[in-house]
Design an enzyme around this catalytic site. Structure first.
Site, PDB file in Angstrom:
ATOM      1  CD  GLU A 164       4.799  -3.529  -2.652  1.00 52.12           C
ATOM      2  OE1 GLU A 164       3.973  -4.165  -2.945  1.00 52.12           O
ATOM      3  OE2 GLU A 164       4.777  -2.518  -2.044  1.00 52.12           O
ATOM      4  CG  HIS A 167       1.681  -2.517  -0.163  1.00 52.22           C
ATOM      5  ND1 HIS A 167       2.196  -1.738  -1.014  1.00 52.22           N
ATOM      6  CD2 HIS A 167       0.987  -2.045   0.750  1.00 52.22           C
ATOM      7  CE1 HIS A 167       1.696  -0.496  -0.458  1.00 52.22           C
ATOM      8  NE2 HIS A 167       0.913  -0.774   0.395  1.00 52.22           N
ATOM      9  CB  CYS A 197      -1.484  -0.040  -2.189  1.00 51.26           C
ATOM     10  SG  CYS A 197      -2.325   0.313  -0.638  1.00 51.26           S
TER      11      CYS A 197
HETATM   12  N1  GLN Z   1      -3.136   6.665   0.350  1.00 52.64           N
HETATM   13  C1  GLN Z   1      -3.824   5.311   0.117  1.00 52.64           C
HETATM   14  C2  GLN Z   1      -4.621   5.015   1.501  1.00 52.64           C
HETATM   15  O1  GLN Z   1      -4.308   5.244   2.576  1.00 52.64           O
HETATM   16  C3  GLN Z   1      -2.894   4.271  -0.413  1.00 52.64           C
HETATM   17  C4  GLN Z   1      -2.096   3.945   0.720  1.00 52.64           C
HETATM   18  C5  GLN Z   1      -0.814   3.094  -0.098  1.00 52.64           C
HETATM   19  O2  GLN Z   1      -0.792   3.091  -1.388  1.00 52.64           O
HETATM   20  N2  GLN Z   1      -0.048   2.161   0.702  1.00 52.64           N
HETATM   21  O3  GLN Z   1      -5.373   4.115   1.336  1.00 52.64           O
END
Ligand code: GLN
Length: 539
Positions: A511, A509, A383
């Protein structure tokens, strides 16, 4: 009609109620029953999505896009079932839905009260979980400690629930602490007795008491708890401290907890299918090698903030019979002049940048990513970790020096990570990220394709910003491959660098979908690459 198990906690928090609930669910599933799980959190936030990880640890995301308590991660990893919006209920959710109904006029002139309106809403959430999941048994864990003001309505709803459903359809499991006092060298049952009394004051008699203790209780302590708690001695289930949480279901199984529950429900008791779990336990207890992975984040002092990432790494380690040593690297510290990257990362055989929000520590993460790319150390970006990889590559390879995300620099000239038009209009913070499952099409002949072995996957999301497609061409020209694309929105989901032994990152994600017995392909290949990297160093 489903049957219901409720798991409450007494004496203090942190006794492992979540693991108790998960273990019970796992054991019932191993008897062939379809199980579903729920967590009740007594706080007033609608969900933990707006809470700081320091307050709450990781925010777990379900396939249908709910931001939930991290216990749901334990549930999914233990029972290997996908949970959903009915699985995490907070007081905030309950109250806001009752107030919304009141504003709509649904209550036809009634005075809205805690009992029955709030308590009915809570009970409905339990019934809803049962009907939508079609489970034979729903296991509901109640957060907090019995006696808390916050959870009192939830407890009241459970009392009513038992009145409606009877003992033959409901089992109450109460988890407590039996402390050992040094000096007098004995276990003390009074906190457990008092906590059962507290539960009874709320109108609930437990059927099973799970006792957390550092040593075996012994017959006399068991009898005492049984007597004061009005439960049969065999319904005292000992949860002795363990080194490894996967042992807990087996310990409970030896004490027949699932049979006690099934007997009370009048359900058939079949043979348990637990061989796969025993195999996992064997693996975990006999790991041979070790490999160090640097996890570069800003909440590294709090491992719970990265709980699912940690579990997914460990699971990948199990597959290769290798212990994963996580080097928790504070990204902000990497930005300091006197800190030497090659010192901090000297033993890292893989570098992982996990998800995150806000600008603090971002430059440190970019430095770590650059280090992984240049030194050809395996990299996995999750992410924010993908966004970091894009910024780093744009700056240092494509020479777009001020490349950034508009999250960190709203007026930067090269916003390689930016908001989509629909997100620009959003003003509320809660529940407005891109959340839950989205499809991703994978390009053949890429590392991603090798990992997943198929061309269409579903992964869970939780972010607001996206790769800015205006920069796809220039980054591609310099060697970045966009190997995963969301077909509906044409959004970049996976990037990789083919001129590097293992450099891959996803906007989602992974995970959240990894299991101890079924590791996620991206974690699998990352850990495998890290082990190979380590072996090559020895040559
Ligand atoms: N801050 C980034 C976004 O909002 C990544 C978010 C995250 O890693 N869950 O896109």
């Amino acid at each position: 009609m489903a049957k219901f198990v409720f798991v409450t906690g007494g004496v203090c928090s942190g006794l492992g109620k979540g693991i108790t609930a998960s273990s019970i669910a796992l054991l019932l599933k191993a008897k062939g029953y379809k199980v579903f799980m729920q967590k009740f959190d007594p706080y007033m936030n609608v969900d933990p999505g707006t809470m700081s990880p320091i307050q709450h640890g990781e925010v777990f995301v379900t396939a249908d896009g709910c931001e939930t308590d991290l216990d749901l991660g334990h549930y999914e990893r233990f029972i290997d079932e996908e949970l959903n919006y009915t699985s995490n209920i907070t007081n905030g959710k309950i109250y806001s839905s009752v107030i919304e109904k009141e504003r709509r006029g649904d209550f036809l002139g009634a005075t809205i009260q805690i009992v029955p309106h709030i308590s009915n809403e809570i009970k409905n959430k339990i019934y809803e979980a049962a009907t939508t999941s079609g489970a034979d048994i729903v296991i509901t864990e109640i957060g907090g400690t019995v006696g808390d003001i916050e959870s009192s309505v939830m407890m009241e709803a459970l009392r009513q629930f038992r009145q409606e459903q009877g003992r033959e359809n409901t089992v109450f499991v109460h988890t407590t602490l039996v402390p050992y006092l040094f000096g007098s060298n004995e276990l003390k049952t009074k906190p457990t007795q008092n906590s059962i009394i507290e539960l009874r004051r709320l109108g609930i008699q437990p059927d099973i008491v799970v006792t957390r203790a550092p040593i075996d209780l012994g017959e006399s302590v068991r009898k005492k708890i049984a007597l004061f708690g009005s439960v049969p001695v065999e319904n005292i289930i000992e949860a002795k401290d363990v080194n490894n949480i996967y042992q807990i279901p087996m310990n409970f199984h030896k004490q027949n907890i699932e049979e006690i529950i099934l007997k009370q429900f009048g359900l058939k008791i079949t043979k348990s299918n637990l061989a796969y779990w025993e195999e996992l336990l064997q693996t975990v207890e006999n790991l041979k090698g070790e490999v160090e992975i640097a996890l570069v984040g800003k909440y590294v002092e709090l491992e719970d903030a990265y709980l699912s990432v940690k579990e997914a790494l460990k699971a990948a380690g199990y597959k290769y019979h290798t212990k994963i040593k996580i080097n928790w690297v504070d990204s902000e510290a990497l930005e300091k002049k006197n800190v030497k990257l090659e010192e901090v990362l000297k033993d890292a055989k893989g570098i992982l940048v996990p998800g995150g929000f806000g600008s603090r520590g971002i430059e440190g993460k970019i430095l770590a990513c650059q280090y992984a790319r240049e030194k050809k150390i395996p990299y996995l970006g999750i992410c924010l970790g993908m966004q970091i990889a894009v910024i780093e590559f744009a700056r240092h390879v494509c020479k777009l020096e001020d490349a950034n995300s508009t999250e960190f620099d709203p007026v930067c000239k090269n916003p390689v990570i930016d908001l989509m038009a629909d997100q620009k209009a959003v003003t509320n913070k809660g529940g407005t990220l891109r959340l839950g499952n989205y499809e991703c099409h994978i390009e053949k002949g890429t590392l991603a394709y090798k990992d997943y072995g198929k061309d269409m996957i579903l992964e869970r999301h939780r972010h607001r910003y996206e790769f800015n497609n205006k920069y796809r061409e220039v980054l591609e020209k310099h060697g970045m491959v966009f190997s995963g694309i969301n077909p509906d929105l044409n959004l970049v989901e996976i990037i990789e660098l083919p001129n590097h032994p293992h450099f891959i990152a996803g906007q989602f994600h992974p995970e959240f979908k990894s299991r101890p017995t079924k590791v996620h392909p991206l974690f699998d290949s990352f850990v495998k690459a890290s082990i190979t990297y380590q072996e090559n160093l020895k040559k």
